[in-house]
Design a protein around this motif. Structure first.
Motif, PDB file in Angstrom:
ATOM      1  N   UNK A  17      38.449  44.783  37.615  1.00  0.00           N
ATOM      2  CA  UNK A  17      38.335  45.828  37.641  1.00  0.00           C
ATOM      3  C   UNK A  17      39.512  46.278  38.838  1.00  0.00           C
ATOM      4  N   UNK A  18      39.703  47.313  39.623  1.00  0.00           N
ATOM      5  CA  UNK A  18      40.596  48.019  40.209  1.00  0.00           C
ATOM      6  C   UNK A  18      41.239  47.025  41.384  1.00  0.00           C
ATOM      7  N   UNK A  19      42.268  46.767  40.844  1.00  0.00           N
ATOM      8  CA  UNK A  19      43.290  46.367  42.249  1.00  0.00           C
ATOM      9  C   UNK A  19      43.990  46.768  43.200  1.00  0.00           C
ATOM     10  N   UNK A  20      43.461  45.778  44.071  1.00  0.00           N
ATOM     11  CA  UNK A  20      44.204  46.221  45.460  1.00  0.00           C
ATOM     12  C   UNK A  20      45.966  46.658  45.202  1.00  0.00           C
ATOM     13  N   UNK A 250      39.843  30.982  37.547  1.00  0.00           N
ATOM     14  CA  UNK A 250      38.762  30.910  36.882  1.00  0.00           C
ATOM     15  C   UNK A 250      37.550  31.392  37.070  1.00  0.00           C
ATOM     16  N   UNK A 251      37.259  32.349  38.080  1.00  0.00           N
ATOM     17  CA  UNK A 251      36.245  33.202  38.492  1.00  0.00           C
ATOM     18  C   UNK A 251      36.623  35.041  37.719  1.00  0.00           C
ATOM     19  N   UNK A 252      38.012  34.807  37.940  1.00  0.00           N
ATOM     20  CA  UNK A 252      37.720  35.950  36.322  1.00  0.00           C
ATOM     21  C   UNK A 252      38.068  35.550  35.406  1.00  0.00           C
ATOM     22  N   UNK A 253      37.726  34.587  35.237  1.00  0.00           N
ATOM     23  CA  UNK A 253      38.275  34.624  34.115  1.00  0.00           C
ATOM     24  C   UNK A 253      36.582  34.066  33.342  1.00  0.00           C
ATOM     25  N   UNK A 280      39.754  40.372  46.258  1.00  0.00           N
ATOM     26  CA  UNK A 280      40.040  41.884  46.250  1.00  0.00           C
ATOM     27  C   UNK A 280      39.919  41.940  44.589  1.00  0.00           C
ATOM     28  N   UNK A 281      39.363  43.434  44.601  1.00  0.00           N
ATOM     29  CA  UNK A 281      39.502  44.475  43.418  1.00  0.00           C
ATOM     30  C   UNK A 281      38.523  43.657  42.554  1.00  0.00           C
TER      31      UNK A 281
END
Length: 519
Positions: A17-20, A250-253, A280-281
């Motif tokens: 999603x959105x990046x800081x 890992x959470x992002x993947x 974040x993001x």
């Protein structure tokens, strides 16, 4: 020194999603596309659809009860048929329904942190409804709307009951969705192996359909050719997806909705702060799980002082007005129960009397509040000489800790087996509650021999009256280990409330109909 490698491939610390706007670059950013694992059957998409269904049924219930109130208004005012009512009369039900719907939304009764967690959800629904009619009462009083009384007498009580029933039915449906792997949030649990195993076990046992744990990130990842890449918890096998350094990646993947930090991971607050920055993001929430809540759950309050988050733990009170109200509930409920259950008690007494020789009631010395003993009554479910034959069966004991339990106890009579299965043998204890020896809800009443063998901290079970039912009754009874039984009792002793008692009584009725661990 190079960073340890995760068990499964991860995408560094790249968020979804959105990046800081500002971010410290500590390693090369991978351009690998994150695989979308959120599906209509689990996680955010499915949870959003579930909350949408809640919203529709909430609106339907409110329109229905307000419509019933409107019909009542028009029926009372027979001189003014519905077709000829002035426009102002139609504005009242529209205003009531609109205010109610808006307030339910403002109280976040369908929020992701509330839906599916039981009592919190019901409390918010009741509080939102009460506030709605409080605001309407002030408005109608100022505007001098005379026909509004019916809405308070009909719509409010009927609406609260129907909304609560609707949420309860949805919750039952939600619990059944677990067999189809439908959950409100997909999560990974981060921490030491012991803490992760404990949290995963508690989530699987108690969270209903709130979380589905899809992976674990451990502080020490197994190494070597024979190391297991999975974590066994009960009958589940959880994949180890990363070490602590790569938990956010890992959470992002995996595209999870929640990252749960179990206990006190290596690195402490520094690690948790860094993990929060890396998340974040993304749409993933960061949740901290502390075993302090096992000890003092509802007595924990947060109070920030000049930016310092202080955790206040209330000291439990064993006297005072709350205990007076508990005693009043015991007297009223048990007095009414003895009258209502008199025919059933008589039938059970006759069945015992004519199916086995001996008295109908069995009286046994138990230890109550502050160590005082009393004679606890039960319907006799064993042969009359059961106590004399106890010594012969000690070697076959299947009970936990200091308890003696035997699933196929030869001393139990045929009618006694049925009574025990459905806890009907304990009904005479209503008299013990009425005379003040026991309470409706409390710790399990122990035998004197048990108490003499207690460790020091276990004596805290005796700080309040033992109960006809309790946490042990609704959480497995004889299937519980001794340690788990003590933990549940001590938690209740220090954290009980009248609302919690009513919830335990309600769950006891369900356990009686579908017995677990009763023998």
């Amino acid at each position: 020194m190079s960073d340890p490698q995760p068990i499964l491939p991860v995408v560094g610390a790249i968020p979804l999603g959105r990046r800081p706007r500002l971010r410290l670059i500590t390693e090369p950013i991978s351009t690998t596309r994150v695989r979308a694992t959120d599906t209509p059957s689990a996680g955010r998409i499915w949870a959003a659809r579930y909350r949408h269904k809640l919203r529709l049924t909430d609106v339907g219930v409110i329109i229905g009860v307000v419509g019933i109130a409107l019909i009542a208004v028009t029926s009372i005012d027979a001189a003014a048929p519905a077709a000829t009512l002035p426009d102002a009369h139609w504005l009242i039900p529209i205003g009531v329904a609109a205010t109610w719907i808006i307030t339910l939304g403002a109280f976040h009764t369908r929020g992701p942190r509330v839906v599916g967690v039981g009592s919190t959800e019901y409390k918010r629904v009741v509080n939102a409804s009460a506030l709605t009619f409080g605001l309407l009462a002030i408005t109608f009083l100022v505007l001098q709307v005379e026909s509004s009384r019916v809405y308070f007498l009909v719509a409010f009580p009927l609406g609260v009951l129907t909304l609560s029933l609707e949420r309860w039915l949805w919750r039952k449906w939600l619990l059944r969705q677990r067999k189809f792997n439908h959950y409100l949030a997909r999560a990974i649990v981060v921490g030491s192996r012991d803490d992760v195993e404990y949290v995963v076990g508690q989530i699987d046992e108690k969270s209903g359909a709130a979380y589905r744990v899809v992976g674990a990130a451990l502080d020490e990842v197994p190494a070597g050719p024979h190391a297991s890449e999975r974590l066994g918890v009960g009958d589940r096998s959880i994949p180890i997806v990363a070490d602590l350094a790569h938990a956010a990646g890992a959470a992002a993947n995996l595209g999870v909705d929640t990252v749960i930090v179990a206990g006190h991971p290596r690195g402490g607050s520094t690690f948790i702060r860094a993990l929060a920055w890396e998340l974040e993001g993304t749409t993933a929430e960061l949740v901290l799980s502390s075993r302090l809540t096992d000890v003092a759950g509802p007595r924990i309050h947060f109070r920030p002082v000049e930016g310092l988050p202080l955790i206040h733990v209330e000291i439990p009170q064993f006297e005072g007005g709350k205990h007076v109200l508990k005693r009043a509930l015991d007297v009223v409920a048990c007095g009414a129960s003895l009258i209502a259950l008199a025919p059933l008690l008589a039938v059970i007494a006759l069945l015992i009397r004519f199916t086995s020789p001996g008295p109908v009631l069995f009286a046994q010395e138990r230890v109550g509040r502050d160590g005082h003993t009393f004679r606890m009554l039960k319907f006799r479910s064993m042969e009359n000489n059961a106590e004399d034959n106890l010594g012969k069966l000690r070697e076959d004991n299947q009970g936990a800790g200091l308890l003696f339990k035997l699933k196929d106890d030869p001393r139990v009579t045929r009618i006694g087996r049925f009574l025990r299965k459905h806890s009907l043998d304990e009904l005479p204890q209503i008299w013990n509650v009425l005379v003040g020896d026991m309470s409706l809800v409390g710790p399990r009443p122990p035998l004197p021999d048990e108490v003499r063998s207690y460790e020091n901290h276990v004596h805290r079970r005796l700080y309040i009256k033992p109960g006809l039912t309790g946490m042990w009754q609704i959480n497995g009874r004889s299937d519980l280990s001794w340690e788990e039984s003590v933990r549940l009792d001590l938690y209740y002793v220090e954290n009980w409330s009248l609302a919690g008692d009513l919830m335990i009584i309600w769950r006891t009725f369900k356990v009686v109909l579908n017995p677990v661990g009763a023998y």
